[in-house]
Design a protein around this motif. Structure first.
Motif, PDB file in Angstrom:
ATOM      1  N   GLU A  90       0.866  -1.178   0.000  1.00  0.00           N
ATOM      2  CA  GLU A  90       0.000   0.000   0.000  1.00  0.00           C
ATOM      3  C   GLU A  90       0.901   1.226   0.000  1.00  0.00           C
ATOM      4  O   GLU A  90       1.869   1.287   0.766  1.00  0.00           O
ATOM      5  CB  GLU A  90      -0.870   0.006   1.268  1.00  0.00           C
ATOM      6  N   VAL A  92       1.164   5.114   0.776  1.00  0.00           N
ATOM      7  CA  VAL A  92       0.472   6.156   1.550  1.00  0.00           C
ATOM      8  C   VAL A  92       1.217   7.470   1.424  1.00  0.00           C
ATOM      9  O   VAL A  92       2.445   7.507   1.512  1.00  0.00           O
ATOM     10  CB  VAL A  92       0.358   5.738   3.042  1.00  0.00           C
ATOM     11  N   ARG A  94       1.159  11.309   3.174  1.00  0.00           N
ATOM     12  CA  ARG A  94       0.624  12.109   4.281  1.00  0.00           C
ATOM     13  C   ARG A  94       1.009  13.564   4.059  1.00  0.00           C
ATOM     14  O   ARG A  94       2.202  13.890   4.019  1.00  0.00           O
ATOM     15  CB  ARG A  94       1.215  11.636   5.616  1.00  0.00           C
ATOM     16  N   ALA A  98      -1.629  12.435  10.968  1.00  0.00           N
ATOM     17  CA  ALA A  98      -2.877  11.903  11.549  1.00  0.00           C
ATOM     18  C   ALA A  98      -2.717  10.389  11.627  1.00  0.00           C
ATOM     19  O   ALA A  98      -1.837   9.816  10.979  1.00  0.00           O
ATOM     20  CB  ALA A  98      -4.083  12.265  10.676  1.00  0.00           C
ATOM     21  N   GLY A  99      -3.565   9.768  12.413  1.00  0.00           N
ATOM     22  CA  GLY A  99      -3.631   8.308  12.443  1.00  0.00           C
ATOM     23  C   GLY A  99      -2.338   7.652  12.867  1.00  0.00           C
ATOM     24  O   GLY A  99      -1.723   8.007  13.880  1.00  0.00           O
ATOM     25  N   GLY A 100      -1.903   6.693  12.039  1.00  0.00           N
ATOM     26  CA  GLY A 100      -0.772   5.837  12.383  1.00  0.00           C
ATOM     27  C   GLY A 100       0.505   6.598  12.735  1.00  0.00           C
ATOM     28  O   GLY A 100       1.208   6.246  13.688  1.00  0.00           O
ATOM     29  N   PHE A 121       3.379   0.110   3.069  1.00  0.00           N
ATOM     30  CA  PHE A 121       2.900  -0.895   4.017  1.00  0.00           C
ATOM     31  C   PHE A 121       2.733  -2.210   3.273  1.00  0.00           C
ATOM     32  O   PHE A 121       2.314  -2.212   2.100  1.00  0.00           O
ATOM     33  CB  PHE A 121       1.556  -0.480   4.629  1.00  0.00           C
ATOM     34  N   ASP A 129      -1.122  -5.168   8.227  1.00  0.00           N
ATOM     35  CA  ASP A 129      -0.521  -4.246   7.237  1.00  0.00           C
ATOM     36  C   ASP A 129       0.670  -3.474   7.813  1.00  0.00           C
ATOM     37  O   ASP A 129       0.623  -2.245   7.979  1.00  0.00           O
ATOM     38  CB  ASP A 129      -1.565  -3.228   6.713  1.00  0.00           C
ATOM     39  N   ASP A 175      -4.381  12.630   4.215  1.00  0.00           N
ATOM     40  CA  ASP A 175      -3.558  11.491   3.768  1.00  0.00           C
ATOM     41  C   ASP A 175      -4.432  10.540   2.958  1.00  0.00           C
ATOM     42  O   ASP A 175      -5.652  10.697   2.899  1.00  0.00           O
ATOM     43  CB  ASP A 175      -2.880  10.766   4.954  1.00  0.00           C
ATOM     44  N   PHE A 176      -3.792   9.582   2.314  1.00  0.00           N
ATOM     45  CA  PHE A 176      -4.563   8.592   1.538  1.00  0.00           C
ATOM     46  C   PHE A 176      -3.686   7.389   1.225  1.00  0.00           C
ATOM     47  O   PHE A 176      -2.444   7.462   1.306  1.00  0.00           O
ATOM     48  CB  PHE A 176      -5.121   9.199   0.235  1.00  0.00           C
ATOM     49  N   LYS A 177      -4.361   6.310   0.841  1.00  0.00           N
ATOM     50  CA  LYS A 177      -3.677   5.059   0.510  1.00  0.00           C
ATOM     51  C   LYS A 177      -4.047   4.634  -0.900  1.00  0.00           C
ATOM     52  O   LYS A 177      -5.220   4.700  -1.283  1.00  0.00           O
ATOM     53  CB  LYS A 177      -4.145   3.994   1.519  1.00  0.00           C
ATOM     54  N   ASP A 196     -13.194   5.882   2.624  1.00  0.00           N
ATOM     55  CA  ASP A 196     -12.756   4.738   3.440  1.00  0.00           C
ATOM     56  C   ASP A 196     -11.234   4.667   3.523  1.00  0.00           C
ATOM     57  O   ASP A 196     -10.693   4.077   4.460  1.00  0.00           O
ATOM     58  CB  ASP A 196     -13.226   3.412   2.807  1.00  0.00           C
ATOM     59  N   GLY A 197     -10.542   5.191   2.517  1.00  0.00           N
ATOM     60  CA  GLY A 197      -9.086   4.999   2.435  1.00  0.00           C
ATOM     61  C   GLY A 197      -8.296   6.287   2.400  1.00  0.00           C
ATOM     62  O   GLY A 197      -7.151   6.303   1.922  1.00  0.00           O
ATOM     63  N   CYS A 198      -8.919   7.368   2.884  1.00  0.00           N
ATOM     64  CA  CYS A 198      -8.183   8.640   2.957  1.00  0.00           C
ATOM     65  C   CYS A 198      -8.719   9.432   4.139  1.00  0.00           C
ATOM     66  O   CYS A 198      -9.704   9.047   4.765  1.00  0.00           O
ATOM     67  CB  CYS A 198      -8.338   9.438   1.658  1.00  0.00           C
ATOM     68  N   ARG A 215     -14.070   5.027  12.810  1.00  0.00           N
ATOM     69  CA  ARG A 215     -13.027   4.519  13.721  1.00  0.00           C
ATOM     70  C   ARG A 215     -13.141   5.157  15.097  1.00  0.00           C
ATOM     71  O   ARG A 215     -12.917   4.513  16.106  1.00  0.00           O
ATOM     72  CB  ARG A 215     -11.624   4.821  13.157  1.00  0.00           C
TER      73      ARG A 215
END
Ligand code: 5GP
Length: 237
Positions: A90, A92, A94, A98-100, A121, A129, A175-177, A196-198, A215
């Motif tokens: 994946e 990503v 950024r 944010a997030g991870g 990832f 992941d 961010d996005f994947k 769902d993915g950003c 989440r």
């Protein structure tokens, strides 16, 4: 195009074969999952909203010269796509923390990352992941250096196109994947681009309008997605 047997069932999409070996059908389900599938809920309309959202973004990217697997929408929650030989990583980007990355490095949420950070990832649900690097991806045969270079360049190109699109709509693309695969030897953008993915925030209020609403149990998840769609001018039926 004839829909045939199920090939794969992911957390939010199911993929079906067709009578043409070069094409598959993706069905966007209403399922929402978080924490590596530990929490799963049905969110009414999510499948159709994400299908429309993804179709709009994929078309914008194609117009900007990024080859994608998108062919055409078949139904409110189904799309015809090219069948890719997927690379199991994946990509990503950024623009803001944010997030991870906030958890991993103790950064302040919303901190600007200049230039935008690129991360890889390994796509493996069983391992959650994990973050990997290019050297490992090459050593383990997931991708060649040339493929990684191309995926990274395409991911930055997508970021340039979409950051402007969202910014013009009063939104921040945090961010996005992305996921890529090969189609007859060409590197092509696959999977989906949806909330769902950003991460997408309102520029003024910093309100979260993406899957973090699910989440973090903030409520009004699909309403957040619809708000983004409306601001981008995406027609929802
Ligand atoms: P993070 O590493 O902060 O959890 O995720 C970074 C970005 O990639 C976020 O926009 C997140 O939604 C997206 N992302 C990361 N992993 C996945 C995944 O397995 N599925 C989806 N849909 N998005 C992901």
């Amino acid at each position: 195009m004839q829909k045939q047997q199920q090939l794969y069932k992911g957390k939010a999409k199911t993929v079906y074969a067709t009578d043409d070996a070069d094409y598959v059908i993706m069905h966007f389900r209403d399922d929402a999952s978080a924490f590596n599938g530990q929490r799963i809920e049905q969110l009414e309309r999510k499948g159709r909203v994400n299908n429309r959202f993804n179709a709009f973004i994929m078309q914008k990217l194609a117009e900007a010269g990024v080859e994608t697997h998108f062919e055409r929408e078949l139904a409110h929650d189904e799309v015809l796509v090219k069948r890719l030989d997927m690379i199991p990583v994946e990509c990503v980007i950024r623009n803001y923390a944010a997030g991870g990355i906030v958890k991993r490095l103790g950064l302040e949420e919303g901190q600007t990352l200049t230039p935008p950070t690129f991360e890889l990832f390994y796509k493996d649900d069983g391992l959650g992941d994990p973050l990997v690097n290019e050297s490992l991806a090459i050593s383990l045969g997931w991708a060649t250096q040339a493929q990684l270079d191309e995926m990274k360049a395409l991911t930055y190109r997508v970021n340039a196109v979409l950051s402007k699109l969202f910014d013009d709509a009063g939104l921040m693309l945090v961010d996005f994947k992305l996921e890529f695969g090969e189609f007859h030897g060409r590197m092509v953008l696959g999977d989906e681009f949806s909330p769902d993915g950003c991460r997408i925030w309102d520029k003024q209020t910093k309100k979260k309008l993406d899957k973090d609403r699910f989440r973090q149990s903030l409520g009004d998840v699909v309403e957040g997605y619809e708000e983004v769609a409306k601001r981008l001018g995406i027609a929802l039926d």
